[in-house]
Design a protein around this motif. Structure first.
Motif, PDB file in Angstrom:
ATOM      1  N   PHE A 127      26.287  30.490  59.129  1.00 32.34           N
ATOM      2  CA  PHE A 127      27.590  29.820  59.211  1.00 32.34           C
ATOM      3  C   PHE A 127      27.773  28.865  58.029  1.00 32.34           C
ATOM      4  O   PHE A 127      28.863  28.761  57.469  1.00 32.34           O
ATOM      5  CB  PHE A 127      27.716  29.065  60.530  1.00 32.34           C
ATOM      6  CG  PHE A 127      27.787  29.971  61.734  1.00 32.34           C
ATOM      7  CD1 PHE A 127      28.935  30.677  62.022  1.00 32.34           C
ATOM      8  CD2 PHE A 127      26.695  30.117  62.568  1.00 32.34           C
ATOM      9  CE1 PHE A 127      28.995  31.509  63.122  1.00 32.34           C
ATOM     10  CE2 PHE A 127      26.741  30.947  63.665  1.00 32.34           C
ATOM     11  CZ  PHE A 127      27.890  31.655  63.939  1.00 32.34           C
ATOM     12  N   ALA A 128      26.680  28.201  57.634  1.00 30.86           N
ATOM     13  CA  ALA A 128      26.747  27.306  56.480  1.00 30.86           C
ATOM     14  C   ALA A 128      27.002  28.105  55.200  1.00 30.86           C
ATOM     15  O   ALA A 128      27.752  27.655  54.317  1.00 30.86           O
ATOM     16  CB  ALA A 128      25.447  26.513  56.367  1.00 30.86           C
ATOM     17  N   MET A 129      26.416  29.296  55.101  1.00 33.21           N
ATOM     18  CA  MET A 129      26.617  30.132  53.906  1.00 33.21           C
ATOM     19  C   MET A 129      28.091  30.554  53.809  1.00 33.21           C
ATOM     20  O   MET A 129      28.649  30.566  52.697  1.00 33.21           O
ATOM     21  CB  MET A 129      25.725  31.376  53.995  1.00 33.21           C
ATOM     22  CG  MET A 129      25.745  32.215  52.737  1.00 33.21           C
ATOM     23  SD  MET A 129      24.864  33.792  52.849  1.00 33.21           S
ATOM     24  CE  MET A 129      23.397  33.400  53.702  1.00 33.21           C
ATOM     25  N   LEU A 130      28.723  30.861  54.940  1.00 32.73           N
ATOM     26  CA  LEU A 130      30.138  31.221  54.924  1.00 32.73           C
ATOM     27  C   LEU A 130      30.983  30.043  54.460  1.00 32.73           C
ATOM     28  O   LEU A 130      31.910  30.203  53.658  1.00 32.73           O
ATOM     29  CB  LEU A 130      30.586  31.691  56.317  1.00 32.73           C
ATOM     30  CG  LEU A 130      32.042  32.105  56.436  1.00 32.73           C
ATOM     31  CD1 LEU A 130      32.307  33.391  55.659  1.00 32.73           C
ATOM     32  CD2 LEU A 130      32.430  32.279  57.886  1.00 32.73           C
ATOM     33  N   ASP A 131      30.653  28.843  54.946  1.00 30.35           N
ATOM     34  CA  ASP A 131      31.416  27.651  54.530  1.00 30.35           C
ATOM     35  C   ASP A 131      31.259  27.403  53.033  1.00 30.35           C
ATOM     36  O   ASP A 131      32.228  27.070  52.349  1.00 30.35           O
ATOM     37  CB  ASP A 131      30.946  26.440  55.327  1.00 30.35           C
ATOM     38  CG  ASP A 131      31.399  26.498  56.782  1.00 30.35           C
ATOM     39  OD1 ASP A 131      32.384  27.227  57.057  1.00 30.35           O
ATOM     40  OD2 ASP A 131      30.780  25.842  57.639  1.00 30.35           O
ATOM     41  N   GLU A 132      30.039  27.571  52.503  1.00 25.53           N
ATOM     42  CA  GLU A 132      29.815  27.375  51.055  1.00 25.53           C
ATOM     43  C   GLU A 132      30.607  28.386  50.246  1.00 25.53           C
ATOM     44  O   GLU A 132      31.176  28.051  49.201  1.00 25.53           O
ATOM     45  CB  GLU A 132      28.322  27.518  50.736  1.00 25.53           C
ATOM     46  CG  GLU A 132      27.476  26.355  51.180  1.00 25.53           C
ATOM     47  CD  GLU A 132      26.001  26.598  50.909  1.00 25.53           C
ATOM     48  OE1 GLU A 132      25.670  27.459  50.062  1.00 25.53           O
ATOM     49  OE2 GLU A 132      25.187  25.936  51.559  1.00 25.53           O
ATOM     50  N   TYR A 133      30.635  29.627  50.690  1.00 24.52           N
ATOM     51  CA  TYR A 133      31.345  30.655  49.961  1.00 24.52           C
ATOM     52  C   TYR A 133      32.840  30.343  49.914  1.00 24.52           C
ATOM     53  O   TYR A 133      33.483  30.533  48.881  1.00 24.52           O
ATOM     54  CB  TYR A 133      31.099  32.011  50.623  1.00 24.52           C
ATOM     55  CG  TYR A 133      31.709  33.165  49.868  1.00 24.52           C
ATOM     56  CD1 TYR A 133      31.112  33.651  48.709  1.00 24.52           C
ATOM     57  CD2 TYR A 133      32.896  33.748  50.288  1.00 24.52           C
ATOM     58  CE1 TYR A 133      31.680  34.694  48.012  1.00 24.52           C
ATOM     59  CE2 TYR A 133      33.467  34.786  49.601  1.00 24.52           C
ATOM     60  CZ  TYR A 133      32.858  35.268  48.458  1.00 24.52           C
ATOM     61  OH  TYR A 133      33.423  36.292  47.759  1.00 24.52           O
ATOM     62  N   GLU A 135      34.168  27.372  50.147  1.00 23.34           N
ATOM     63  CA  GLU A 135      34.418  26.160  49.355  1.00 23.34           C
ATOM     64  C   GLU A 135      34.578  26.482  47.882  1.00 23.34           C
ATOM     65  O   GLU A 135      35.239  25.759  47.151  1.00 23.34           O
ATOM     66  CB  GLU A 135      33.254  25.177  49.545  1.00 23.34           C
ATOM     67  CG  GLU A 135      33.301  24.452  50.862  1.00 23.34           C
ATOM     68  CD  GLU A 135      32.098  23.538  51.062  1.00 23.34           C
ATOM     69  OE1 GLU A 135      31.271  23.402  50.147  1.00 23.34           O
ATOM     70  OE2 GLU A 135      32.003  22.961  52.157  1.00 23.34           O
ATOM     71  N   ASN A 136      34.003  27.574  47.435  1.00 20.49           N
ATOM     72  CA  ASN A 136      34.155  27.998  46.037  1.00 20.49           C
ATOM     73  C   ASN A 136      35.515  28.647  45.805  1.00 20.49           C
ATOM     74  O   ASN A 136      35.769  29.192  44.741  1.00 20.49           O
ATOM     75  CB  ASN A 136      33.055  28.994  45.660  1.00 20.49           C
ATOM     76  CG  ASN A 136      31.696  28.342  45.642  1.00 20.49           C
ATOM     77  OD1 ASN A 136      31.579  27.133  45.452  1.00 20.49           O
ATOM     78  ND2 ASN A 136      30.657  29.132  45.856  1.00 20.49           N
ATOM     79  N   LYS A 137      36.382  28.592  46.810  1.00 16.50           N
ATOM     80  CA  LYS A 137      37.771  29.063  46.724  1.00 16.50           C
ATOM     81  C   LYS A 137      37.846  30.536  46.328  1.00 16.50           C
ATOM     82  O   LYS A 137      38.509  30.908  45.384  1.00 16.50           O
ATOM     83  CB  LYS A 137      38.579  28.192  45.778  1.00 16.50           C
ATOM     84  CG  LYS A 137      38.613  26.763  46.224  1.00 16.50           C
ATOM     85  CD  LYS A 137      39.658  25.985  45.556  1.00 16.50           C
ATOM     86  CE  LYS A 137      39.541  24.579  46.114  1.00 16.50           C
ATOM     87  NZ  LYS A 137      40.630  23.757  45.886  1.00 16.50           N
ATOM     88  N   SER A 138      37.175  31.314  47.106  1.00 16.40           N
ATOM     89  CA  SER A 138      37.242  32.758  46.908  1.00 16.40           C
ATOM     90  C   SER A 138      38.608  33.257  47.373  1.00 16.40           C
ATOM     91  O   SER A 138      39.190  32.719  48.308  1.00 16.40           O
ATOM     92  CB  SER A 138      36.122  33.436  47.704  1.00 16.40           C
ATOM     93  OG  SER A 138      36.298  34.816  47.706  1.00 16.40           O
ATOM     94  N   TYR A 139      39.097  34.309  46.703  1.00 19.47           N
ATOM     95  CA  TYR A 139      40.416  34.855  47.054  1.00 19.47           C
ATOM     96  C   TYR A 139      40.430  35.403  48.478  1.00 19.47           C
ATOM     97  O   TYR A 139      41.406  35.251  49.201  1.00 19.47           O
ATOM     98  CB  TYR A 139      40.819  35.955  46.063  1.00 19.47           C
ATOM     99  CG  TYR A 139      42.048  36.710  46.499  1.00 19.47           C
ATOM    100  CD1 TYR A 139      43.311  36.125  46.387  1.00 19.47           C
ATOM    101  CD2 TYR A 139      41.961  37.977  47.055  1.00 19.47           C
ATOM    102  CE1 TYR A 139      44.442  36.786  46.812  1.00 19.47           C
ATOM    103  CE2 TYR A 139      43.087  38.651  47.490  1.00 19.47           C
ATOM    104  CZ  TYR A 139      44.332  38.052  47.361  1.00 19.47           C
ATOM    105  OH  TYR A 139      45.442  38.717  47.802  1.00 19.47           O
ATOM    106  N   SER A 140      39.370  36.029  48.901  1.00 14.42           N
ATOM    107  CA  SER A 140      39.340  36.644  50.232  1.00 14.42           C
ATOM    108  C   SER A 140      39.405  35.596  51.348  1.00 14.42           C
ATOM    109  O   SER A 140      39.810  35.895  52.463  1.00 14.42           O
ATOM    110  CB  SER A 140      38.089  37.512  50.390  1.00 14.42           C
ATOM    111  OG  SER A 140      36.932  36.757  50.147  1.00 14.42           O
ATOM    112  N   CYS A 141      39.019  34.351  51.048  1.00 18.49           N
ATOM    113  CA  CYS A 141      39.079  33.290  52.065  1.00 18.49           C
ATOM    114  C   CYS A 141      40.491  32.776  52.283  1.00 18.49           C
ATOM    115  O   CYS A 141      40.734  32.024  53.218  1.00 18.49           O
ATOM    116  CB  CYS A 141      38.174  32.126  51.667  1.00 18.49           C
ATOM    117  SG  CYS A 141      36.423  32.538  51.738  1.00 18.49           S
ATOM    118  N   THR A 142      41.437  33.163  51.430  1.00 16.82           N
ATOM    119  CA  THR A 142      42.801  32.642  51.544  1.00 16.82           C
ATOM    120  C   THR A 142      43.773  33.628  52.187  1.00 16.82           C
ATOM    121  O   THR A 142      44.932  33.283  52.377  1.00 16.82           O
ATOM    122  CB  THR A 142      43.331  32.259  50.143  1.00 16.82           C
ATOM    123  OG1 THR A 142      43.287  33.425  49.313  1.00 16.82           O
ATOM    124  CG2 THR A 142      42.517  31.127  49.550  1.00 16.82           C
TER     125      THR A 142
END
Length: 198
Positions: A127-133, A135-142
Motif C-alpha cells: 500500500f505504501a508503494m502505491l502511495d509513493e508511485y 506521489e510521483n504524479k504518474s498519469y495513470s493515477c489521475t
C-alpha cells in the motif's frame, strides 16, 4: 358470434332517435292512475268466485302438521354429531396431552487462536508503494476510474484502522476478526486492480 350480434344490437339501439314526452303526457298518466276501482277496465273484466271446496282444501292443508323427518334421517344426524364430537375431543386430547418429549440440544464452539495471530501489517508495504508511485504524479493515477478506486481503497484503509483499534479494545472478538478479514480481502483485491491499471 353471439358477442358480435350483441354489439350490432347495441349500435343499432344507439342510432335510434330519442323521444322525450312532454309534461302533458305525464300529467295525463298521473291523472288516470288516480281513477276509482270501478273504472271502465274494472267493469269489463269478469269476476269469478271460487267454489267453497277449494277454500276448504286450502285450509285443511294449512292446518295439517308439518311432516316429521323420517327416523333414518334422525339417526344420521345423531351419528354426524357424535362423529364430530369424537374428532373434536381427539384433537383436544392431542393438544393437551403430555406424550411429547422435549429435547434440548446445545453445542460448544471453540475459537481458533491461529485466526487471531495473523499479522495484518505484512502487506502494508504494498500500500505504501502505491502511495509513493502516485506521489510521483504518474498519469495513470489521475484517470477518473483510478481516482474512484483509490478513494474506495482509502475508505477501506480507514475502516481497517478503526476496526483494528476496536479489536485491541475487545481482545480478539471472533465477529470483529471476521469483519477485519473481509476488509483485508477487499483491500487486497482493490490493490491488485489499481496495480493492474498502472
Amino acid at each position: 358470434m353471439k358477442f358480435e350480434q350483441q354489439n350490432k344490437l347495441k349500435e343499432a339501439l344507439d342510432r335510434l332517435p330519442v323521444y322525450k314526452p312532454g309534461h302533458e303526457v305525464w300529467d295525463n298518466i298521473s291523472s288516470q292512475l288516480g281513477y276509482a276501482p270501478k273504472s271502465w277496465l274494472a267493469k269489463t273484466l269478469p269476476v269469478y268466485k271460487a267454489p267453497e271446496s277449494i277454500w276448504k282444501a286450502i285450509s285443511t292443508q294449512l292446518d295439517q302438521a308439518k311432516p316429521t323427518t323420517p327416523v333414518i334421517k334422525k339417526i344420521y344426524r345423531y351419528a354426524a354429531v357424535l362423529a364430530g364430537a369424537l374428532v373434536a375431543s381427539f384433537f383436544l386430547f392431542q393438544q393437551f396431552s403430555d406424550t411429547r418429549k422435549e429435547v434440548v440440544s446445545f453445542s460448544v464452539e471453540s475459537f481458533n487462536k491461529m485466526i487471531g495471530s495473523n499479522n495484518w501489517e505484512d502487506d502494508e508495504s504494498a500500500f505504501a508503494m502505491l502511495d509513493e508511485y502516485c506521489e510521483n504524479k504518474s498519469y495513470s493515477c489521475t484517470t477518473e476510474e483510478f481516482v474512484s478506486l483509490k478513494a474506495e481503497l482509502d475508505e477501506l484503509n480507514s475502516a481497517h484502522s478503526e476496526l483494528k483499534a476496536v479489536l485491541t479494545a475487545y481482545n480478539e472478538d471472533p465477529i470483529l476478526l471476521e469483519q477485519l478479514t473481509l476488509i483485508e480481502r477487499q483491500r487486497t483485491d482493490l490493490l491488485k486492480t489499481l496495480f493492474a491499471k498502472i
